[in-house]
Design a protein around this motif. Structure first.
Motif, PDB file in Angstrom:
ATOM      1  N   UNK A   8       0.875  -1.169   0.000  1.00  0.00           N
ATOM      2  CA  UNK A   8       0.000   0.000   0.000  1.00  0.00           C
ATOM      3  C   UNK A   8       0.914   1.221   0.000  1.00  0.00           C
ATOM      4  N   UNK A   9       1.114   1.830  -1.177  1.00  0.00           N
ATOM      5  CA  UNK A   9       2.091   2.896  -1.247  1.00  0.00           C
ATOM      6  C   UNK A   9       1.830   3.892  -2.352  1.00  0.00           C
ATOM      7  N   UNK A  10       2.808   4.792  -2.516  1.00  0.00           N
ATOM      8  CA  UNK A  10       2.740   5.848  -3.525  1.00  0.00           C
ATOM      9  C   UNK A  10       3.793   5.591  -4.596  1.00  0.00           C
ATOM     10  N   UNK A  11       4.254   6.659  -5.254  1.00  0.00           N
ATOM     11  CA  UNK A  11       5.167   6.495  -6.383  1.00  0.00           C
ATOM     12  C   UNK A  11       6.488   5.858  -5.989  1.00  0.00           C
ATOM     13  N   UNK A  12       6.924   6.038  -4.731  1.00  0.00           N
ATOM     14  CA  UNK A  12       8.197   5.465  -4.301  1.00  0.00           C
ATOM     15  C   UNK A  12       8.108   3.959  -4.117  1.00  0.00           C
ATOM     16  N   UNK A  13       6.905   3.440  -4.040  1.00  0.00           N
ATOM     17  CA  UNK A  13       6.698   1.995  -3.984  1.00  0.00           C
ATOM     18  C   UNK A  13       6.237   1.465  -5.333  1.00  0.00           C
ATOM     19  N   UNK A  14       5.536   2.295  -6.103  1.00  0.00           N
ATOM     20  CA  UNK A  14       5.167   1.926  -7.471  1.00  0.00           C
ATOM     21  C   UNK A  14       6.396   1.764  -8.347  1.00  0.00           C
ATOM     22  N   UNK A  15       7.458   2.539  -8.069  1.00  0.00           N
ATOM     23  CA  UNK A  15       8.685   2.432  -8.847  1.00  0.00           C
ATOM     24  C   UNK A  15       8.865   3.518  -9.882  1.00  0.00           C
ATOM     25  N   UNK A  16       8.111   4.606  -9.752  1.00  0.00           N
ATOM     26  CA  UNK A  16       8.255   5.726 -10.677  1.00  0.00           C
ATOM     27  C   UNK A  16       9.686   6.258 -10.639  1.00  0.00           C
ATOM     28  N   UNK A  17      10.270   6.466 -11.807  1.00  0.00           N
ATOM     29  CA  UNK A  17      11.646   6.935 -11.902  1.00  0.00           C
ATOM     30  C   UNK A  17      12.628   5.838 -12.264  1.00  0.00           C
ATOM     31  N   UNK A  18      12.273   4.588 -12.039  1.00  0.00           N
ATOM     32  CA  UNK A  18      13.128   3.472 -12.444  1.00  0.00           C
ATOM     33  C   UNK A  18      12.979   3.227 -13.936  1.00  0.00           C
ATOM     34  N   UNK A  19      14.016   2.722 -14.574  1.00  0.00           N
ATOM     35  CA  UNK A  19      13.944   2.440 -16.004  1.00  0.00           C
ATOM     36  C   UNK A  19      13.055   1.239 -16.301  1.00  0.00           C
ATOM     37  N   UNK A  20      12.823   0.409 -15.302  1.00  0.00           N
ATOM     38  CA  UNK A  20      11.952  -0.754 -15.445  1.00  0.00           C
ATOM     39  C   UNK A  20      11.402  -1.098 -14.069  1.00  0.00           C
ATOM     40  N   UNK A  21      10.142  -1.505 -14.005  1.00  0.00           N
ATOM     41  CA  UNK A  21       9.533  -1.787 -12.707  1.00  0.00           C
ATOM     42  C   UNK A  21      10.193  -2.968 -11.996  1.00  0.00           C
ATOM     43  N   UNK A  22      10.903  -3.790 -12.733  1.00  0.00           N
ATOM     44  CA  UNK A  22      11.605  -4.900 -12.086  1.00  0.00           C
ATOM     45  C   UNK A  22      12.720  -4.399 -11.174  1.00  0.00           C
ATOM     46  N   UNK A  23      13.092  -3.115 -11.307  1.00  0.00           N
ATOM     47  CA  UNK A  23      14.172  -2.541 -10.506  1.00  0.00           C
ATOM     48  C   UNK A  23      13.677  -1.806  -9.272  1.00  0.00           C
ATOM     49  N   UNK A  24      12.370  -1.716  -9.095  1.00  0.00           N
ATOM     50  CA  UNK A  24      11.862  -1.046  -7.898  1.00  0.00           C
ATOM     51  C   UNK A  24      12.135  -1.908  -6.675  1.00  0.00           C
ATOM     52  N   UNK A  25      12.190  -1.286  -5.506  1.00  0.00           N
ATOM     53  CA  UNK A  25      12.588  -2.011  -4.296  1.00  0.00           C
ATOM     54  C   UNK A  25      11.591  -3.103  -3.941  1.00  0.00           C
ATOM     55  N   UNK A  26      10.293  -2.856  -4.143  1.00  0.00           N
ATOM     56  CA  UNK A  26       9.291  -3.856  -3.739  1.00  0.00           C
ATOM     57  C   UNK A  26       9.451  -5.149  -4.530  1.00  0.00           C
ATOM     58  N   UNK A  27       9.735  -5.031  -5.826  1.00  0.00           N
ATOM     59  CA  UNK A  27       9.897  -6.219  -6.655  1.00  0.00           C
ATOM     60  C   UNK A  27      11.201  -6.942  -6.342  1.00  0.00           C
ATOM     61  N   UNK A  28      12.272  -6.200  -6.140  1.00  0.00           N
ATOM     62  CA  UNK A  28      13.545  -6.830  -5.793  1.00  0.00           C
ATOM     63  C   UNK A  28      13.456  -7.566  -4.450  1.00  0.00           C
ATOM     64  N   UNK A  29      12.821  -6.919  -3.486  1.00  0.00           N
ATOM     65  CA  UNK A  29      12.649  -7.545  -2.172  1.00  0.00           C
ATOM     66  C   UNK A  29      11.789  -8.800  -2.297  1.00  0.00           C
ATOM     67  N   UNK A  30      10.716  -8.710  -3.072  1.00  0.00           N
ATOM     68  CA  UNK A  30       9.812  -9.853  -3.213  1.00  0.00           C
ATOM     69  C   UNK A  30      10.505 -11.009  -3.926  1.00  0.00           C
ATOM     70  N   UNK A  31      11.216 -10.708  -5.000  1.00  0.00           N
ATOM     71  CA  UNK A  31      11.879 -11.775  -5.758  1.00  0.00           C
ATOM     72  C   UNK A  31      12.944 -12.473  -4.923  1.00  0.00           C
ATOM     73  N   UNK A  32      13.672 -11.702  -4.135  1.00  0.00           N
ATOM     74  CA  UNK A  32      14.754 -12.308  -3.348  1.00  0.00           C
ATOM     75  C   UNK A  32      14.221 -13.211  -2.249  1.00  0.00           C
ATOM     76  N   UNK A  33      12.969 -13.028  -1.879  1.00  0.00           N
ATOM     77  CA  UNK A  33      12.367 -13.823  -0.800  1.00  0.00           C
ATOM     78  C   UNK A  33      11.340 -14.824  -1.305  1.00  0.00           C
ATOM     79  N   UNK A  34      11.139 -14.881  -2.606  1.00  0.00           N
ATOM     80  CA  UNK A  34      10.166 -15.812  -3.156  1.00  0.00           C
ATOM     81  C   UNK A  34       8.731 -15.416  -2.880  1.00  0.00           C
ATOM     82  N   UNK A  35       8.490 -14.116  -2.670  1.00  0.00           N
ATOM     83  CA  UNK A  35       7.138 -13.636  -2.392  1.00  0.00           C
ATOM     84  C   UNK A  35       6.372 -13.395  -3.689  1.00  0.00           C
ATOM     85  N   UNK A  36       5.067 -13.498  -3.604  1.00  0.00           N
ATOM     86  CA  UNK A  36       4.176 -13.111  -4.684  1.00  0.00           C
ATOM     87  C   UNK A  36       3.742 -11.662  -4.434  1.00  0.00           C
ATOM     88  N   UNK A  37       4.191 -10.760  -5.276  1.00  0.00           N
ATOM     89  CA  UNK A  37       3.984  -9.327  -5.071  1.00  0.00           C
ATOM     90  C   UNK A  37       2.654  -8.862  -5.636  1.00  0.00           C
TER      91      UNK A  37
END
Length: 224
Positions: free
Chosen positions: A45-74
């Protein structure tokens, strides 16, 4: 973790009409993305800093990186410019909390509050009240989920007094509703010009990498 079985409609009309400013203006939330995968469902539950605005690809946002490294379904329906009050036209069915609830997550991240600084001069009481209302609604609707409330992010070296006030409100609500709380996040990207996108408002890839590293460290301390 295994999925479990699965408020207050407070229409603040005047405030919603005024609170259309923020880092990025936007309309009502889009439908929540469908979660796929085998790991625990983790909703953001977040804003642009969690949506990943400003990254060249959403796969680089922190929420996705954190989820992938832990095997979470984001599940990340975060919205540009959104606050507890700022740029929010819907309170109840169809808002972001309802999408989080519908996802029936095992873990919920709340990373809100930055954009409410733009509404603070005319909506301070409404912001404080809505922080409490959203945390209460989410925790009551998802009693088996683990909640991670993150200190609201900030981005410039200058910190208006409202930044700390809103941080205190968010921290206090997290404590009231038994959520884990991650302090210090308001300083993670604050004033770091080399880690901001060309718009000067959002993290770039390097900024999101820094946020990922610091979030990872904070989550490890929480045993996640």
């Amino acid at each position: 973790m295994t999925p479990r079985s699965r408020a207050r409609p407070a229409l603040l009309t005047a405030v919603a009409a005024l609170a259309a400013t923020g880092l990025v203006a936007c309309a009502s939330p889009s439908p929540a993305p469908h979660a796929s995968g085998d790991g625990p469902v983790v909703a953001f539950y977040g804003d642009s800093y969690t949506l990943g605005t400003g990254a060249s690809d959403l796969s680089l946002r922190w929420s996705t990186r954190i989820s992938e490294s832990r095997g979470w379904t984001e599940v990340n329906p975060s919205v540009n410019g959104l606050g507890f009050i700022n740029n929010r036209q819907v309170f109840g069915d169809g808002d972001l909390p309802s999408m989080i609830i519908d996802a029936d997550p095992d873990i919920v991240f709340v990373t809100m509050g930055l954009n409410d600084n733009f509404s603070y001069p005319f909506a301070a009481d409404a912001i404080e009240s809505q922080i409490d209302a959203d945390l209460r609604r989410l925790t009551e609707a998802l009693p088996d989920a683990r909640f991670i409330v993150v200190e609201p992010f900030w981005y410039t070296s200058e910190r208006p007094p409202s930044v700390q006030i809103i941080i205190d409100w968010v921290r206090d609500a997290a404590e009231r509703y038994g959520a884990d709380y991650i302090p210090g996040a308001s300083t993670w990207i604050q004033g770091r010009e080399g880690e901001m996108a060309a718009d000067g408002l959002h993290p770039n890839n390097e900024g999101y990498a820094r946020m990922t590293r610091l979030m990872d460290e904070a989550l490890l301390e929480l045993g996640l």
